[in-house]
Design a protein around this motif. Sequence first.
Motif, PDB file in Angstrom:
ATOM      1  N   PHE A  51     -19.578  42.316  52.223  1.00 25.53           N
ATOM      2  CA  PHE A  51     -19.855  43.369  51.241  1.00 25.53           C
ATOM      3  C   PHE A  51     -20.225  44.674  51.961  1.00 25.53           C
ATOM      4  CE2 PHE A  51     -21.968  45.542  47.786  1.00 25.53           C
ATOM      5  CZ  PHE A  51     -21.325  45.085  46.655  1.00 25.53           C
ATOM      6  N   LEU A  52     -21.029  44.536  53.005  1.00 23.26           N
ATOM      7  CA  LEU A  52     -21.439  45.699  53.799  1.00 23.26           C
ATOM      8  C   LEU A  52     -20.225  46.395  54.425  1.00 23.26           C
ATOM      9  CD1 LEU A  52     -23.599  47.372  55.441  1.00 23.26           C
ATOM     10  CD2 LEU A  52     -23.499  45.560  57.151  1.00 23.26           C
ATOM     11  N   LEU A  53     -19.315  45.609  54.974  1.00 21.41           N
ATOM     12  CA  LEU A  53     -18.133  46.220  55.616  1.00 21.41           C
ATOM     13  C   LEU A  53     -17.272  46.950  54.589  1.00 21.41           C
ATOM     14  CD1 LEU A  53     -17.193  43.440  58.203  1.00 21.41           C
ATOM     15  CD2 LEU A  53     -18.134  45.716  58.681  1.00 21.41           C
ATOM     16  N   ASP A  54     -17.102  46.363  53.419  1.00 22.16           N
ATOM     17  CA  ASP A  54     -16.390  47.067  52.338  1.00 22.16           C
ATOM     18  C   ASP A  54     -17.073  48.410  52.048  1.00 22.16           C
ATOM     19  OD1 ASP A  54     -14.796  44.824  52.021  1.00 22.16           O
ATOM     20  OD2 ASP A  54     -15.647  44.225  50.086  1.00 22.16           O
ATOM     21  N   ALA A  55     -18.406  48.335  51.946  1.00 22.35           N
ATOM     22  CA  ALA A  55     -19.165  49.537  51.579  1.00 22.35           C
ATOM     23  C   ALA A  55     -19.032  50.618  52.653  1.00 22.35           C
ATOM     24  CB  ALA A  55     -20.628  49.174  51.354  1.00 22.35           C
ATOM     25  N   LEU A  56     -19.026  50.194  53.913  1.00 18.45           N
ATOM     26  CA  LEU A  56     -18.913  51.179  54.994  1.00 18.45           C
ATOM     27  C   LEU A  56     -17.510  51.795  55.036  1.00 18.45           C
ATOM     28  CD1 LEU A  56     -20.886  49.276  57.765  1.00 18.45           C
ATOM     29  CD2 LEU A  56     -21.623  51.345  56.542  1.00 18.45           C
ATOM     30  N   ALA A  57     -16.494  50.969  54.792  1.00 17.98           N
ATOM     31  CA  ALA A  57     -15.121  51.502  54.778  1.00 17.98           C
ATOM     32  C   ALA A  57     -14.984  52.542  53.672  1.00 17.98           C
ATOM     33  CB  ALA A  57     -14.131  50.355  54.573  1.00 17.98           C
ATOM     34  N   ASP A  58     -15.564  52.232  52.522  1.00 18.46           N
ATOM     35  CA  ASP A  58     -15.481  53.146  51.383  1.00 18.46           C
ATOM     36  C   ASP A  58     -16.266  54.436  51.650  1.00 18.46           C
ATOM     37  OD1 ASP A  58     -14.706  53.559  48.555  1.00 18.46           O
ATOM     38  OD2 ASP A  58     -16.885  53.557  48.247  1.00 18.46           O
ATOM     39  N   LEU A  59     -17.448  54.269  52.240  1.00 13.40           N
ATOM     40  CA  LEU A  59     -18.272  55.437  52.558  1.00 13.40           C
ATOM     41  C   LEU A  59     -17.558  56.332  53.579  1.00 13.40           C
ATOM     42  CD1 LEU A  59     -21.016  56.909  52.361  1.00 13.40           C
ATOM     43  CD2 LEU A  59     -21.876  55.387  54.146  1.00 13.40           C
ATOM     44  N   ARG A  60     -16.935  55.695  54.551  1.00 13.51           N
ATOM     45  CA  ARG A  60     -16.222  56.467  55.569  1.00 13.51           C
ATOM     46  C   ARG A  60     -15.094  57.286  54.923  1.00 13.51           C
ATOM     47  NH1 ARG A  60     -14.044  54.048  61.255  1.00 13.51           N
ATOM     48  NH2 ARG A  60     -15.801  55.151  62.134  1.00 13.51           N
ATOM     49  N   GLU A  61     -14.361  56.667  54.015  1.00 15.91           N
ATOM     50  CA  GLU A  61     -13.310  57.385  53.290  1.00 15.91           C
ATOM     51  C   GLU A  61     -13.878  58.604  52.568  1.00 15.91           C
ATOM     52  OE1 GLU A  61      -9.874  57.221  52.939  1.00 15.91           O
ATOM     53  OE2 GLU A  61     -10.372  56.122  54.776  1.00 15.91           O
ATOM     54  N   SER A  62     -14.991  58.393  51.860  1.00 14.24           N
ATOM     55  CA  SER A  62     -15.602  59.504  51.107  1.00 14.24           C
ATOM     56  C   SER A  62     -16.030  60.631  52.033  1.00 14.24           C
ATOM     57  CB  SER A  62     -16.835  59.039  50.336  1.00 14.24           C
ATOM     58  OG  SER A  62     -16.478  58.073  49.414  1.00 14.24           O
ATOM     59  N   LEU A  63     -16.598  60.262  53.168  1.00 19.78           N
ATOM     60  CA  LEU A  63     -17.062  61.296  54.105  1.00 19.78           C
ATOM     61  C   LEU A  63     -15.871  62.010  54.736  1.00 19.78           C
ATOM     62  CD1 LEU A  63     -20.002  59.267  55.692  1.00 19.78           C
ATOM     63  CD2 LEU A  63     -20.238  61.305  54.251  1.00 19.78           C
ATOM     64  N   ARG A  64     -14.811  61.253  55.032  1.00 18.82           N
ATOM     65  CA  ARG A  64     -13.613  61.875  55.593  1.00 18.82           C
ATOM     66  C   ARG A  64     -12.981  62.836  54.590  1.00 18.82           C
ATOM     67  NH1 ARG A  64     -10.946  56.741  58.892  1.00 18.82           N
ATOM     68  NH2 ARG A  64     -12.258  57.011  60.728  1.00 18.82           N
ATOM     69  N   GLY A  65     -13.007  62.448  53.329  1.00 20.18           N
ATOM     70  CA  GLY A  65     -12.482  63.310  52.280  1.00 20.18           C
ATOM     71  C   GLY A  65     -13.249  64.628  52.180  1.00 20.18           C
ATOM     72  N   ARG A  66     -14.446  64.663  52.750  1.00 17.11           N
ATOM     73  CA  ARG A  66     -15.266  65.887  52.736  1.00 17.11           C
ATOM     74  C   ARG A  66     -15.268  66.565  54.101  1.00 17.11           C
ATOM     75  NH1 ARG A  66     -16.799  62.574  48.816  1.00 17.11           N
ATOM     76  NH2 ARG A  66     -17.679  63.517  46.945  1.00 17.11           N
ATOM     77  N   GLY A  67     -14.344  66.165  54.932  1.00 16.61           N
ATOM     78  CA  GLY A  67     -14.238  66.792  56.251  1.00 16.61           C
ATOM     79  C   GLY A  67     -15.096  66.126  57.309  1.00 16.61           C
ATOM     80  N   GLY A  68     -15.850  65.106  56.925  1.00 17.05           N
ATOM     81  CA  GLY A  68     -16.744  64.447  57.877  1.00 17.05           C
ATOM     82  C   GLY A  68     -16.198  63.120  58.343  1.00 17.05           C
ATOM     83  N   ASP A  69     -17.090  62.228  58.696  1.00 14.69           N
ATOM     84  CA  ASP A  69     -16.711  60.884  59.120  1.00 14.69           C
ATOM     85  C   ASP A  69     -17.988  60.052  59.110  1.00 14.69           C
ATOM     86  OD1 ASP A  69     -15.347  58.669  60.154  1.00 14.69           O
ATOM     87  OD2 ASP A  69     -14.187  59.914  61.532  1.00 14.69           O
ATOM     88  N   LEU A  70     -17.845  58.753  59.373  1.00 13.68           N
ATOM     89  CA  LEU A  70     -19.019  57.915  59.535  1.00 13.68           C
ATOM     90  C   LEU A  70     -18.995  57.358  60.955  1.00 13.68           C
ATOM     91  CD1 LEU A  70     -21.522  56.565  58.311  1.00 13.68           C
ATOM     92  CD2 LEU A  70     -20.050  54.691  57.551  1.00 13.68           C
ATOM     93  N   VAL A  71     -19.975  57.792  61.731  1.00 21.04           N
ATOM     94  CA  VAL A  71     -20.076  57.319  63.108  1.00 21.04           C
ATOM     95  C   VAL A  71     -20.689  55.921  63.085  1.00 21.04           C
ATOM     96  CG1 VAL A  71     -21.152  57.751  65.353  1.00 21.04           C
ATOM     97  CG2 VAL A  71     -20.344  59.666  63.947  1.00 21.04           C
ATOM     98  N   MET A  72     -20.077  54.987  63.810  1.00 20.97           N
ATOM     99  CA  MET A  72     -20.605  53.627  63.831  1.00 20.97           C
ATOM    100  C   MET A  72     -20.965  53.229  65.244  1.00 20.97           C
ATOM    101  SD  MET A  72     -18.506  51.731  60.942  1.00 20.97           S
ATOM    102  CE  MET A  72     -17.420  52.705  59.903  1.00 20.97           C
ATOM    103  N   ARG A  73     -22.141  52.679  65.383  1.00 19.76           N
ATOM    104  CA  ARG A  73     -22.605  52.199  66.673  1.00 19.76           C
ATOM    105  C   ARG A  73     -23.198  50.810  66.476  1.00 19.76           C
ATOM    106  NH1 ARG A  73     -19.889  55.918  68.006  1.00 19.76           N
ATOM    107  NH2 ARG A  73     -20.534  57.823  69.096  1.00 19.76           N
ATOM    108  N   ARG A  74     -23.339  50.096  67.578  1.00 16.47           N
ATOM    109  CA  ARG A  74     -23.984  48.800  67.487  1.00 16.47           C
ATOM    110  C   ARG A  74     -25.112  48.735  68.498  1.00 16.47           C
ATOM    111  NH1 ARG A  74     -21.539  42.704  67.101  1.00 16.47           N
ATOM    112  NH2 ARG A  74     -23.574  41.709  67.179  1.00 16.47           N
ATOM    113  N   GLY A  75     -26.228  48.143  68.107  1.00 16.65           N
ATOM    114  CA  GLY A  75     -27.351  48.005  69.044  1.00 16.65           C
ATOM    115  C   GLY A  75     -28.662  48.193  68.317  1.00 16.65           C
TER     116      GLY A  75
END
Length: 429
Positions: A51-75
């Motif tokens: 569910f989280l991965l779906d949510a992040l993919a969707d959020l990334r799309e929304s941010l990209r649609g606004r000229g941004g992106d979602l930076v992802m890191r692990r740690g």
Amino acid sequence: STSLMLFTRDLRVRDNPALAAACRADRTVPLFVFDDALLDGPFAAPNRVRFLLDALADLRESLRGRGGDLVMRRGDPVTEVARLARETGATELFLADERSAYARRRLAGLEELDLKVTACPGITVVPPGDLTPSGGDHYRVFTPYWRAWEASRWRPAAATPRAVRLPPGLTAGPLPDLTALTAGTPSPDLAEGGETAGRRRLARWLRDDAADYDEVHDDLAADRTSRLSPYLKFGCVSPREAAEAGPTGFRRQLAWRDFHHQVAAAFPDLPRADYRPRGRRWNHDEDAFAAWCEGLTGVPIVDAGMRQLQREGFMHNRARLVTASFLTRDLGIDWRRGLGHFNDWLADGDIADNAGNWQWVAGTGNSTRPDQVMNPLRQASRYDPSGAYVRRHLPELADLEGRTAHHPWTLPPDRRGALAYPPPILDLD
Ligand code: FAD
């Protein structure tokens, strides 16, 4: 100026106060950190990670649609925030204010960095601690909390950012796949995560089901509650927005959510320790516990709920009450074990809501009638009068007519014997 927006469990662009504030800077870095400390623990159940991965993919799309992106890191989130702040020259950090013990430690770590940190509301309708009874630190009983909650003024809606301007030269990183984050397989009928799916669900539910929520929300087969809980868990839908749009009975349920969150904030041991110790001894019956988990207790209304949980990563609230009561009151098994199993499967699995409700049912929590016990057969005839819920989730009983599905042991022996379904593990009479 450059700001960092650390998403945690507020995965939406609409009515997100932290994001709105972060986007007022000249440049904004939206960030999500796959937190190793959480991925190693019981939080990383496959249903929630999916569910989280779906949510992040969707959020990334929304941010990209606004000229941004979602930076992802692990740690470790504190380490990753520090690193990204250095790389981008960010001077400010925004995130949602969360009050679990873990979130408070994380916030304390972030506050030691060379950044101005602002924790914003948005996870509940009314933040924990905003309402206090006179002379007390938190409300212990729901009804007075609910009255204060209804009378309180909520924060205004946060503006949806129109543009998200990234600093130059940023690499966002790929979205990991499920197997990189968790072992195990999600439920076959798990709902799709994300703000888009959540808003669609909210809109459809408001249109089709909200008007008679009070009459139908306990009807198991009708299945007409909002099913917004996993979206609220991950913040794909704003609880404030849902509360404003929904009818009173529904708002009351959202107030229950806030209530458990304020109890958990004041009593961080809620997932482990009895809120009101009752000195009960629990049974250690591993076979009975396994039968309960698998939906093989021989009590159809209980088994139907448990099978729904495995199949969908969701269970109707009435079935949660019945199955939890059966485990703790009838089988006498410790609520902490039931909580653990729910947490392994629920897409909406949330420490405060799960523990608050388990303790409520077990009689160690906030119930004003802690000795009240639910009779599974009476619950079945009241909330699944046609037997349709049981038939839907127990294919072994799909051919039984009407209420017979609730007590197959009363069938004539030849019909009873032909069912691939166990006899009840305890005598309900
Ligand atoms: P609706 O009836 O549409 O209600 C709207 C929203 O109100 C829900 O989405 C939920 O966010 C909130 N809500 C409703 N009832 C409760 C409640 N009793 N306590 C807290 N919030 C509530 N809910 C979780 O979100 N996470 C859990 O881990 C969880 N564990 C539970 C464990 C037990 C033993 C029990 C009895 C209940 C638990 N609940 C939990 C509460 C409740 O069962 C679910 O929130 C609800 O079934 C979700 O379905 P819905 O979204 O269709 O609810």
